[in-house]
Enzyme design. Structure first.
Site, PDB file in Angstrom:
ATOM      1  CB  SER A 195      -5.134  -5.644  -0.909  1.00 19.54           C
ATOM      2  OG  SER A 195      -4.012  -4.882  -1.715  1.00 19.54           O
ATOM      3  CE1 TYR A 198      -8.439  -5.409  -4.773  1.00 25.17           C
ATOM      4  CE2 TYR A 198      -6.492  -4.055  -4.224  1.00 25.17           C
ATOM      5  CZ  TYR A 198      -7.314  -5.376  -4.295  1.00 25.17           C
ATOM      6  OH  TYR A 198      -6.671  -6.709  -3.774  1.00 25.17           O
TER       7      TYR A 198
END
Length: 257
Positions: free
Chosen positions: A147, A160
């Protein structure tokens, strides 16, 4: 008649976890279109069947294997099924992921654990299931879904972000270990993709903070799963001597540095 250029992955076998929807679906469709035999893996078997039908409608090949990536034996069984059906796995896409936008002070520990299990353990399970075979053959391609949060922090995304930093660090070490082989490791680093990961809100305070920090976010055109599918296709269709280490894909106007 299709040419090698039309089907650059003809004869290749690709496994895509989390391929029942979103980014995983986009990747699976692109790889199948390029000629790969695709093994679709996720927990939602009915949704996988829908993806399989789309691939077969376009004259592609796919099978469905219901898989929870957090269960190591299920991932090993997934690869066994892939190999018994199509042959050895050439491309392993560790895409299955979990995302929750939440402030740490609100202590959503179940959500913390879910993200760590899927994003860290799930990726490791995928690598562990294919790596010995790839090393023995001296070639293969592992694609890990990271990401832009794997490169930059974001308030409300601590767990995350931490899981994606894990993927980044682990992948860099793995590349060093694989020197001397043609086993390649690529990290894809998407930002702000239109998927159902954003549909579940467990911490409204975190969402309010996000909207305050990015007041013009509604004006940003989100990426599509197909945008990420094309990035993966680019990485896995390069010549064997070309190592695409990282691909960061972000929408215009929304950059995490």
């Amino acid at each position: 008649m299709a040419t090698k250029t039309d089907k650059p992955l003809e004869g290749k076998v690709a496994v895509v976890t989390g391929s029942s929807s979103g980014i995983g679906k986009g990747i699976a469709l692109r790889l199948a279109e390029a000629g790969a035999s695709v093994v679709l893996a996720a927990r939602r078997e009915d949704r996988l069947e829908e993806v399989k039908q789309l691939i077969e409608k376009d004259n592609g090949q796919a099978i469905v294997v219901k898989t929870d990536v957090t269960v190591r034996q299920q991932v090993k069984d997934l690869i066994t099924k892939a190999e018994s059906t199509f042959g050895h796995v050439d491309i392993m896409v560790n895409n299955a992921g979990a995302f929750t936008y939440t402030l740490m002070k609100n202590v959503k520990e179940d959500e913390w654990e879910r993200q760590i299990d899927v994003n860290c353990k799930g990726v490791c399970n995928g690598i562990g299931a294919v790596l010995p075979g790839m090393v023995a053959r001296g070639k293969g391609h592992i694609v890990n879904m990271s990401s832009d949060n794997g490169r930059a922090p974001m308030a409300g995304g601590a767990i995350y972000t931490g899981t994606k930093h894990f993927v980044e660090g682990m992948s860099k070490c793995l590349r060093l270990e694989l020197e001397g082989t043609e086993v390649r490791v690529t990290n894809i680093q998407p930002g702000y993709v239109d998927t159902d990961l954003f549909d579940k809100v467990v911490d409204q305070e975190a969402m309010d903070l996000f909207e305050k920090k990015y007041p013009n976010i509604s004006d940003v055109k989100m990426l599509t799963p197909d945008d990420i599918g094309r990035a993966v296709l680019y990485a896995v269709t390069q010549p064997s001597y070309v190592a695409v280490q990282d691909i960061q894909v972000q929408p215009i106007g929304f950059y995490l540095q």
